[in-house]
Design a protein around this motif. Sequence first.
Motif, PDB file in Angstrom:
ATOM      1  N   ALA A 418      -0.625  -1.636  17.983  1.00 47.19           N
ATOM      2  CA  ALA A 418       0.736  -0.652  18.259  1.00 47.19           C
ATOM      3  C   ALA A 418       0.788   0.089  17.063  1.00 47.19           C
ATOM      4  N   ARG A 419       1.219   1.323  17.129  1.00 49.97           N
ATOM      5  CA  ARG A 419       1.594   2.196  15.987  1.00 49.97           C
ATOM      6  C   ARG A 419       2.934   1.864  15.338  1.00 49.97           C
ATOM      7  N   CYS A 420       3.305   1.353  14.444  1.00 49.41           N
ATOM      8  CA  CYS A 420       4.413   1.040  14.010  1.00 49.41           C
ATOM      9  C   CYS A 420       5.052   2.178  12.853  1.00 49.41           C
ATOM     10  N   VAL A 421       6.302   2.108  12.862  1.00 49.56           N
ATOM     11  CA  VAL A 421       7.111   3.337  11.940  1.00 49.56           C
ATOM     12  C   VAL A 421       7.261   2.347  10.629  1.00 49.56           C
ATOM     13  N   GLY A 422       7.614   2.844   9.342  1.00 49.64           N
ATOM     14  CA  GLY A 422       7.978   2.319   8.193  1.00 49.64           C
ATOM     15  C   GLY A 422       8.863   1.321   8.207  1.00 49.64           C
ATOM     16  N   VAL A 423       8.461   0.042   7.991  1.00 49.66           N
ATOM     17  CA  VAL A 423       9.411  -1.308   8.148  1.00 49.66           C
ATOM     18  C   VAL A 423       9.063  -1.919   6.838  1.00 49.66           C
ATOM     19  N   GLU A 424       9.872  -3.072   6.647  1.00 51.43           N
ATOM     20  CA  GLU A 424       9.427  -3.935   5.595  1.00 51.43           C
ATOM     21  C   GLU A 424       8.074  -4.647   6.016  1.00 51.43           C
ATOM     22  N   ASN A 425       7.636  -5.123   4.842  1.00 51.45           N
ATOM     23  CA  ASN A 425       6.341  -5.998   5.011  1.00 51.45           C
ATOM     24  C   ASN A 425       6.646  -7.612   4.861  1.00 51.45           C
ATOM     25  N   GLY A 426       5.493  -8.472   5.258  1.00 51.81           N
ATOM     26  CA  GLY A 426       5.797  -9.714   5.392  1.00 51.81           C
ATOM     27  C   GLY A 426       6.799 -10.206   6.766  1.00 51.81           C
ATOM     28  N   ASP A 427       7.752 -10.852   6.575  1.00 52.93           N
ATOM     29  CA  ASP A 427       8.444 -11.553   7.666  1.00 52.93           C
ATOM     30  C   ASP A 427       9.675 -10.798   8.093  1.00 52.93           C
TER      31      ASP A 427
END
Length: 853
Positions: A418-427
């Motif tokens: 899926a094409r993801c927007v700018g979010v945090e990495n990891g969990d």
Amino acid sequence: MEVHIEQEHHAAGCNRASQALAWGRSGLIAYAAQHTILVYDPQAQRVVTSLLGHTGEVRCLLWLPTPGQSLLASGSCNGTIRLWSLHENSPLELAVLPAATTPVSSLAALLLPAEDRLLLCASSGGAGVAHWSLTLQNGALVEVQAPAQPSTLHAGQPIVHSVALTHGPASAGDSALLAVGGVDCSVSLYVRGPGGDFLPGPRLKGHADWVRGLAWTHAPGRLLLASASQDRYIRVWSLAAPGSAPAAAPGNEPEAEALLTRFAPRPRLALSGTESLEVMLEALLVGHEDWVQSVAWQPAGDEGRAPCLLSASMDRTLMLWQPDPSGLWMSAAALGDAGANHLGYYTGVWSPCGSAAAAHGYTGSLHVWRRDGQAPGAEGPWHPVPAPTGHVAAVVDAAWAGDCLLTVSEDQTARCWARCVGVENGDGAARGGTREAMAGGHRWREVARPQVHGHDFSGLAVVPEAAAEASTSGEVAGESSRAPPCYASCSEEKVVRVFTAPRTFTATLAALTGRGSGAGAEAEASLDAGPEQALGAALPALGLSNKAVWEEGAAAGADEAGEGRGGRAAAGAASYADGPDCAPNAAPRALTAPPLEEQLAQSTLWPEVRKLYGHGNEVACLAGDPAGRYLASAGLAAGDAATAAIWLWDARARWAPAGQLEAHTLTVMRLAFSPRGDLLASVSRDRTLALWRRRPLHGDGGEGCAPPFTLVARVKAASRLLFDVSWAPDEATLATGSRDGIVALWRAAPGSSEALTKSLELRRGSAVRALAFCPGELAQGSFLLALGHEDGTLCVLRFRVQSGNALEVVWQRATHAGPVRRLAWRRDDGEEGSFLLASCSSDGSVRIWHVAG
């Protein structure tokens, strides 16, 4: 109208080899994926380019230490080495060096500034080490005049696995030291003489199994050589001038230390002139529980920093080793995944500044860890960050399910992108230094691994949401628009399996694509919305069927049995001491950041809702009805119409068989419903194309009822077997591709006397393995047709109905290193008049292209 095509995503798994991953001084990571080399930018978090040219699987990579340019060396299983230049991410192949007739297993290089030359060594499956001396100009490799045969050093070992090069001490001039390890359980040392030949030195013994990895580093007053072996141990050897033994550690009496080392063997390595180095074992590192595949020294940083060694093992850990103030080598940290599905690491490498480490494992995914803080000497905790994932075997099918792309492979996994927007990495936890530059753009990520199977996949088909909802909750199709995605898969078995997305997936997808309730607690709260739906899924030990996990079972934390409705619950995982993702059966939960490999392997399965039995042979292909009513399947045929029959399954009648369609005598290669679902086309190995029309008044199926489709035409469509068939958006035109390289267009008129007539034929240079029409018109009467060829070429044609059915090539590129197996289009919701094209190949790669016209 001009058509613009740009690659948005390229995914492929890393090869299972001990030197298939390299992190260069430019900050780029190169890794081998089948016959291709992918170059990944960890800052931009995307694959920036790919290198095509090898005809065999790439086994090892090495960034060359040339100051004037970015050079990469690659060795393959057919015994060739290729040199690549990367300038502003534009690859250029400089040379092909013939090393041997056996696979190249290891590469090592050393810059010789005094000679303005580059020394390159390679080991292969034989007993020798090939080496070249390449001329540099201003620190750059401009032109390579490769000899017909390289200089060869006979190492005296039956098989050489690893080589490593380093400079000798400054007092010995511009000397070079070579270490060679192989199957005789020893490490052989060599010194490069004045004439360029390698002179033998001592053989270091001690390992009890094959030596897999070697690495050099310079420490104050001595050289350190680390050797990794299948005996689970790492040995650190010290090379220093005679009589320059390190001072006694604090608290130890010099006499006691002298007694301990009195009888230790100290072979000598003769250098130029009267110079020599004394070799002794400095440390035996014990901690791994399985084969140690590679070792790597942390890049030099502060003057007073102690040397640090990174080791990668098949025991699913990477360990960092450092000497303490007393000189005793200890494990400083351990990295790895807690997932039970992880099978160990092949290669561990450092970032150029030493504040990050990367590795790759059996599943093909890359793993990257960073320290908090970006300073080279940062000593904070390590934490994982998202890294590339991908299939490690041929990708056989792909289909769009709304915003997601589903792919299945012969590596026995189904993956969702899926094409993801700018979010945090990891969990998703807000830890210091974990945010990276995803903001300002979208990134394609693997967001789920719905199925981890025990058989190689052969196909998949997406069932529209209306059918999925009706099959799971019993509602009438169309009453709700919030039904979860649903797909069916087939593999090397006689069963078709149907899956629906769990609630954790829909919540995760909403958070990652920016179309849901947001992050954190809001994303968790979104789990309560929508139709009745399983919370997640779990795969029983030794089982092939994903069992649904329901919310009431997951909430029963104290229930030891942990049995919820429809399958095992994830009881008590939320209270597990090391976190829910490390629990033996991790509780499914919604994520607010792209999942890590550990989470993909354990917590993103989709529940299996139905098994469809009936085929007498392995199922070969599937197709879903756009109207949301039927699923069509075909199996391997044995030369008669009965075994080549197409089975229809009614999604609105609890997936009951709806009839069999007989027209072909050999295996059906592809099935395709028309855009409205009124027509069904099939192509077969018997070189025929069949056209079926839905009956206008069809009952609810059952025994004695006629099949819902009736045959209206069957024609011989090619002189060799047909691979694929696709419908144009107007439902009046379909295209076929065959092994003889011919693309044929057909006019479909089911109500006329000639239901199928060939309107155009175009001969291509290579077999047409896959083709697909774009679902929309670029202009009135103008369509795009994508072709995938046997040689890996991807081509886009423009089809104009008003111009006498003319076909013109608007774009063509050699994109894959193997046959293109499947093409799939969908509209791009983010831009008017644009589309997304997905291609998958036998080279194990998945590519997504943005098409605008």
